[in-house]
Design an enzyme around this catalytic site. Structure first.
Site, mmCIF file in Angstrom:
data_model
loop_
_atom_site.group_PDB
_atom_site.id
_atom_site.type_symbol
_atom_site.label_atom_id
_atom_site.label_comp_id
_atom_site.label_asym_id
_atom_site.label_seq_id
_atom_site.Cartn_x
_atom_site.Cartn_y
_atom_site.Cartn_z
ATOM 1 N N ASP A 441 11.091 3.905 -1.276
ATOM 2 C CA ASP A 441 10.489 4.287 -2.556
ATOM 3 C C ASP A 441 11.561 4.484 -3.622
ATOM 4 O OD1 ASP A 441 8.468 5.021 -4.310
ATOM 5 O OD2 ASP A 441 7.569 6.487 -2.943
ATOM 6 N N ASP A 508 -0.032 2.751 -6.925
ATOM 7 C CA ASP A 508 -0.603 4.023 -6.484
ATOM 8 C C ASP A 508 -2.083 4.111 -6.838
ATOM 9 O OD1 ASP A 508 1.624 4.980 -5.264
ATOM 10 O OD2 ASP A 508 2.230 6.329 -6.872
HETATM 11 C C1 DGJ Z 1 5.035 7.074 -4.665
HETATM 12 C C2 DGJ Z 1 4.385 6.070 -3.763
HETATM 13 O O1 DGJ Z 1 3.879 5.006 -4.510
HETATM 14 C C3 DGJ Z 1 3.312 6.766 -2.938
HETATM 15 O O2 DGJ Z 1 2.635 5.831 -2.145
HETATM 16 C C4 DGJ Z 1 3.951 7.822 -2.098
HETATM 17 O O3 DGJ Z 1 4.828 7.228 -1.173
HETATM 18 C C5 DGJ Z 1 4.694 8.801 -2.984
HETATM 19 N N1 DGJ Z 1 5.613 8.139 -3.862
HETATM 20 C C6 DGJ Z 1 5.446 9.804 -2.157
HETATM 21 O O4 DGJ Z 1 6.205 10.631 -2.909
#
Ligand code: DGJ
Length: 710
Positions: A441, A508
């Site tokens: 991430d 997301d």
């Molecule tokens: C952003 C990601 O897009 C989510 O799926 C998740 O992993 C969060 N970060 C976790 O902090």
């Protein structure tokens, strides 16, 4: 001269070159070509005619933005001289042409520079180019910009690119090609949630199904530029490169700077044809995943609230519905009880996980599932042991600490000691457990991203190289692990990272209705097998909208299928229904992850159509997505391009299981007369099959299977 030469058969993206009076190559045409050699005949090189030198320079009366921008910096005893060498006039030294590669070297002795321009012809038909500039003279040469630029066909007068935000990546935007410089810059140290992703130029009203198009993409995970330019004297050009911050690339004598690869892909059958070229290239990569396992990611189920028993329960249910990979997301490491602390402290949290991750990993694996783990290596929370012991390890332009975003700062990956620390920590976790998959991430943009190594000077270029270096080292040390690129959702989606990862977290936004748009346009670049697509809870955490399970699952079906839903809250009936969808995905994923994406036209704005046609054209799966209420009762004709015109196809209802879920009225053609009907491929392309109006927020799937020649 054509590149690639006509020894490469079949349609592909080609450039046609001629030589200027001084012998320097000029590209006077770029586009889709089937190999007719018209060199030297089609267009004479006129001062204002078509064409653009491989390097566009001011010295040749080009008043458009020079492709190389920079100047010398010479420090004397008590004076620094700047500005020299700013206007180059390169002469060609050599030209090498092979079936797949064109290399031109050139030099400007006065400026003390050498240039190498390279083009490669790629699997799938795309072309990519990059330029390398070297400083051959004493003193420094400061590069402020270097881009790879090609001419645009005169009849390509419309443009498409993308914009977006968190939870709404890749929103298309259209405009005309006009005089002036059109520039998209990404300055956040990652392509970003609002990334342009690519610019496409094409004939009027080009669409997924029609038009000549040329797509351009910069394969780089840091700051980048896409440019389209035309002026009263010069035909349109398109290109791109890296956005360089002040002083970032300053070449000492003997040093070089290479641009990222800039990709060009042409098609004459619209945006679907263009997508097919990108997808074919991705499917040729060593890192390509093949097909994908079904994933369950626990982020939306538990967020930071990690509890072994609860997670074991979710894993049990995941196994029950047919999931193949269980992913533990953010929250497992020291001090990480929410997003304010812990980033950088890559040790399993002793309080929440007193026996480490082993009990969970063992349980997951005993169920026959792979185990995946989340990391965000480039980041640090001020509230972390790492920051307390190394506050100087962050990117900053000086003593001032950059503004926080999601309570975090960015580590300076240009520093070997920072990369060493991260390699050691991430590698230690990956070695301690049988981890099959890492979700990598990157949850903030870079801001004031300077390095203390150079007294706060910008370091986004070095940071991007540092990211690749760290990821490549970890990939080499753990060759069996699959990697996912995530950046607050789909903020790091580019062909640079795709050489290294097997999957992308698309967004997301897990509300399926919104996801329909995001996935539709993300597949403009990414093959569906990269596009992480998860079934989330009944009521979306992101929009608050409640959507039926069939709609959520059918939306995820075409991508890299997964689940984000807390299965502990699912009823037995829902689990059984979900298991059906997992099984359906597993049955079709060979087709979905190797075929050609099609997005047929829909006459009804409330309906969107998409599907995948098998590479051998023997079958296809098509989705009729009723997004909203139709304004009429006519329904739509679903035309399926790309089938074998001479073959007949049997049409089969593939879902949802209960036809009454998508329609209150009956009889309906698909459940009735259309079901099991055999239709000629040519007829499916020209007339299609009829689909009646459906209830809003429903997906109807139709499988077409070749029944052979009539
Ligand atoms: C952003 C990601 O897009 C989510 O799926 C998740 O992993 C969060 N970060 C976790 O902090």
């Amino acid at each position: 001269m054509l590149f690639p030469p006509t020894t490469r058969t079949g349609p592909c993206t080609r450039i046609e070159l001629a030589t200027r009076d001084d012998g320097f190559p000029v590209v006077f045409w770029a586009g889709l070509d089937d190999g007719r050699d018209v060199s030297g005949n089609a267009f004479p090189l006129l001062p204002n005619g078509p064409g653009m030198p491989l390097l566009g320079e001011h010295a040749h009366r080009l008043y458009t933005r020079p492709h190389l921008r920079g100047h010398r910096v010479v420090a004397g005893a008590d004076v620094v001289a700047t500005g020299q060498g700013w206007s180059t006039r390169f002469v060609q030294d050599s030209l090498d042409l092979s079936d797949t590669r064109l290399t031109v070297t050139a030099s400007d002795a006065d400026a003390g520079l050498e240039l190498v321009a390279e083009f490669e012809s790629l699997a799938g038909g795309a072309l990519r180019g990059r330029c390398t500039v070297s400083n051959t003279a004493p003193g420094s040469y400061l590069v402020t910009g270097l881009e790879v630029v090609l001419p645009v066909a005169d009849h390509h007068v419309e443009a498409l690119d993308f914009t977006g935000r968190h939870e709404r990546e890749r929103t298309p935007q259209r405009h005309s090609v006009t005089d002036g410089l059109w520039l998209r810059e990404s300055r956040g140290g990652r392509p970003g949630l609002g990334a342009a992703t690519m610019v496409v130029l094409g004939t009027p009203n080009f669409s997924p199904t029609q038009g000549e198009v040329l797509g351009v993409h910069v394969a780089w995970s840091g700051d980048s530029i896409l440019r389209v330019e035309r002026d009263a004297a010069t035909g349109a050009t398109v290109g791109g490169g890296e956005l360089l911050q002040p002083g970032e690339v300053c070449l000492a004598q003997g040093e070089s700077y290479a641009t990222p690869w800039v990709f060009f892909a042409a098609a004459d059958d619209g945006l679907d044809g263009l997508a097919a070229v990108w997808h074919a290239y991705q499917r040729s990569l060593d890192a390509h995943p093949g097909t994908q396992p079904v994933v369950l990611n626990v982020w939306e189920a538990v967020y930071f609230d990690h509890d072994l028993d609860r997670l074991r329960g979710i894993a049990d249910r995941a196994a029950r519905v047919g999931v193949e990979r269980f992913v533990l997301d953010d929250g497992w490491f020291r001090h990480r009880r929410d997003d304010t602390a812990g980033l950088g402290d890559w040790w399993v949290d002793e309080e929440v996980w007193p026996d480490g991750l082993t009990p969970l990993v063992d349980h997951v694996r005993s169920l026959g599932l792979e185990f995946g783990l989340w990391f965000e290596p480039e980041m640090v929370n001020p509230d972390s042991d790492l920051y307390r012991s190394h506050p100087d390890w962050i990117l900053s332009s000086g003593p001032r600490v950059p503004l926080l975003q999601r309570n975090q700062l960015v580590l300076d990956l240009s520093r070997p000691e920072v990369r060493d620390y991260l390699f050691e920590r991430v590698s230690a976790i990956l070695s301690a457990h049988p981890v099959d998959y890492v979700k990598w991430d990157h949850n903030r943009d870079l801001l004031e991203a300077g390095t203390a190594r150079r007294f706060g000077a910008p370091a986004v270029h070095e940071q991007t190289v540092g990211f690749y270096t760290l990821l490549d080292a970890l990939r080499a040390a753990h060759p069996d692990i699959a990697w996912e690129s995530c950046a607050s959702g789909g903020g790091r989606v580019d062909l640079g990272v795709l050489e290294r990862v097997q999957r992308v977290w698309t967004s997301d936004m897990t509300d399926a209705l919104a996801r329909q748009q995001i996935q539709r346009w993300t597949t403009q670049l990414l093959a569906p097998e990269y596009v992480g697509a998860h079934v989330s809870s009944r009521t979306s955490h992101t929009t608050g909208r409640t959507l039926p399970l069939d709609f959520r699952a059918a939306t995820a079906l075409f991508g890299s299928f997964g689940i984000e839903w807390d299965l502990m809250t699912a009823s037995d009936e829902e689990l059984d229904r979900l298991a059906d969808w997992v099984a359906r995905h597993r049955r079709f994923r060979g087709l979905l992850h190797s075929g050609r994406v099609v997005r047929p036209d829909s006459s009804d704005p409330a309906v969107q159509l998409h599907g995948v046609v098998a590479a051998d054209r023997r079958q296809a799966l098509v989705a009729h997505v009723q997004l909203d209420e139709s304004a009429h009762n006519r329904g739509v004709a679903v035309r399926v391009p790309g089938l074998d015109p001479a073959a007949t196809y049997r049409l089969t209802w593939e879902g949802p299981a209960d036809p009454t879920a998508v329609s209150a009225s009956s009889p309906l053609p698909l459940e009735g007369p259309t079901q099991g009907r055999e239709v000629l491929g040519q007829s499916l392309a020209t007339h299609g099959f009829w689909m009646p109006r459906r209830r809003p927020e429903t997906v109807t799937l139709v499988h077409l299977e070749s029944a052979g020649a009539p």
